[in-house]
Design an enzyme around this catalytic site. Structure first.
Site, PDB file in Angstrom:
ATOM      1  N   GLU A   1     -28.399 -66.440  34.890  1.00  0.00           N
ATOM      2  CA  GLU A   1     -28.155 -65.097  35.423  1.00  0.00           C
ATOM      3  C   GLU A   1     -27.908 -64.048  34.340  1.00  0.00           C
ATOM      4  O   GLU A   1     -27.720 -62.877  34.644  1.00  0.00           O
ATOM      5  CB  GLU A   1     -26.995 -65.126  36.417  1.00  0.00           C
ATOM      6  CG  GLU A   1     -27.227 -66.048  37.602  1.00  0.00           C
ATOM      7  CD  GLU A   1     -28.348 -65.613  38.544  1.00  0.00           C
ATOM      8  OE1 GLU A   1     -29.127 -64.689  38.218  1.00  0.00           O
ATOM      9  OE2 GLU A   1     -28.458 -66.207  39.626  1.00  0.00           O
TER      10      GLU A   1
ATOM     11  N   TYR B   1     -27.205 -65.827  47.112  1.00  0.00           N
ATOM     12  CA  TYR B   1     -27.824 -64.979  48.133  1.00  0.00           C
ATOM     13  C   TYR B   1     -29.296 -64.700  47.849  1.00  0.00           C
ATOM     14  O   TYR B   1     -29.967 -64.056  48.635  1.00  0.00           O
ATOM     15  CB  TYR B   1     -27.064 -63.640  48.224  1.00  0.00           C
ATOM     16  CG  TYR B   1     -27.059 -62.915  46.892  1.00  0.00           C
ATOM     17  CD1 TYR B   1     -28.108 -62.070  46.526  1.00  0.00           C
ATOM     18  CD2 TYR B   1     -26.026 -63.105  45.978  1.00  0.00           C
ATOM     19  CE1 TYR B   1     -28.114 -61.439  45.301  1.00  0.00           C
ATOM     20  CE2 TYR B   1     -26.023 -62.472  44.760  1.00  0.00           C
ATOM     21  CZ  TYR B   1     -27.070 -61.639  44.419  1.00  0.00           C
ATOM     22  OH  TYR B   1     -27.087 -61.019  43.200  1.00  0.00           O
ATOM     23  N   GLY B   2     -29.809 -65.187  46.713  1.00  0.00           N
ATOM     24  CA  GLY B   2     -31.169 -64.839  46.308  1.00  0.00           C
ATOM     25  C   GLY B   2     -31.984 -66.033  45.877  1.00  0.00           C
ATOM     26  O   GLY B   2     -32.145 -66.993  46.622  1.00  0.00           O
ATOM     27  N   THR B   3     -32.464 -65.990  44.646  1.00  0.00           N
ATOM     28  CA  THR B   3     -33.423 -66.988  44.171  1.00  0.00           C
ATOM     29  C   THR B   3     -32.827 -68.364  43.939  1.00  0.00           C
ATOM     30  O   THR B   3     -33.567 -69.327  43.747  1.00  0.00           O
ATOM     31  CB  THR B   3     -34.110 -66.520  42.875  1.00  0.00           C
ATOM     32  OG1 THR B   3     -33.124 -66.389  41.851  1.00  0.00           O
ATOM     33  CG2 THR B   3     -34.836 -65.195  43.086  1.00  0.00           C
ATOM     34  N   LEU B   4     -31.507 -68.502  43.972  1.00  0.00           N
ATOM     35  CA  LEU B   4     -30.881 -69.818  43.833  1.00  0.00           C
ATOM     36  C   LEU B   4     -30.791 -70.562  45.162  1.00  0.00           C
ATOM     37  O   LEU B   4     -30.474 -71.747  45.189  1.00  0.00           O
ATOM     38  CB  LEU B   4     -29.474 -69.683  43.233  1.00  0.00           C
ATOM     39  CG  LEU B   4     -29.421 -69.313  41.754  1.00  0.00           C
ATOM     40  CD1 LEU B   4     -28.010 -68.888  41.357  1.00  0.00           C
ATOM     41  CD2 LEU B   4     -29.900 -70.469  40.890  1.00  0.00           C
TER      42      LEU B   4
END
Length: 180
Positions: A95, A19-22
């Protein structure tokens, strides 16, 4: 719970909701791309959380979803990947699972907001329970529905590595200006 047909071939892989930087177009997608190029990940598609979940921004513009706040937040937009064991180990390392930065926990996702009958069980990286609720409070109990380019531009990588990310989280929660 039904699984989309293209997931059946990926049964030996873990399904990871990003949902983010990936996600595509963001800084850490380089790792995702590397996993794909080495056949350790397969892009399944764009998905959204089945239930509302708080998505907040922490220190340095890092996104976090928060566990155990039923009915709070929004249905979060993201991407689903089928990942091998070695690929999952690399994601866990990025992470900070071992140091208590994020926790990989179960999550339910669907292909789109109007298709609640095709629920898929996956996992996602949640803010660690030791500070997740405090992040929610620090963000005024305000949630995003998506980590977008706007939030992505706020992401800063600190040149000073004398502090750990968990120390930066503590400073951020305390309201210190250098925790950003």
């Amino acid at each position: 719970m039904a699984e989309p047909s293209n997931l059946k071939d990926e049964a030996k892989r873990s399904l990871i909701f990003t949902y983010g930087t990936l996600k595509r177009g963001f800084h850490n997608h380089t790792l995702t791309q590397d996993l794909i190029s080495h056949k350790d990940a397969v892009y399944v598609g764009d998905f959204v959380t089945h239930q509302p979940i708080p998505l907040v921004i922490g220190p340095h513009g890092i996104p976090y979803i928060i566990n155990d706040l039923p009915g709070s937040g929004h249905r979060i937009k993201g991407e689903l990947y089928a990942v091998t064991g070695p690929g999952l180990a690399r994601l866990d390392d990025l992470e900070g699972i071992a140091i208590g930065h994020y926790e990989r926990l179960p999550i339910q996702v669907v292909r789109n907001l109007s298709d609640d009958d095709d629920v898929v069980s996956a996992e996602a990286y949640f803010a660690h329970r030791s500070f997740g609720h405090a992040l929610w409070e620090r963000n005024g109990r305000e949630s995003l529905s998506e980590y977008s380019e706007i939030e992505g531009r706020r992401l800063v990588y600190k040149p000073d590595h004398s502090r750990s990310i968990l120390e930066d989280v503590s400073l951020f929660l305390a309201g210190a200006s250098d925790g950003k």
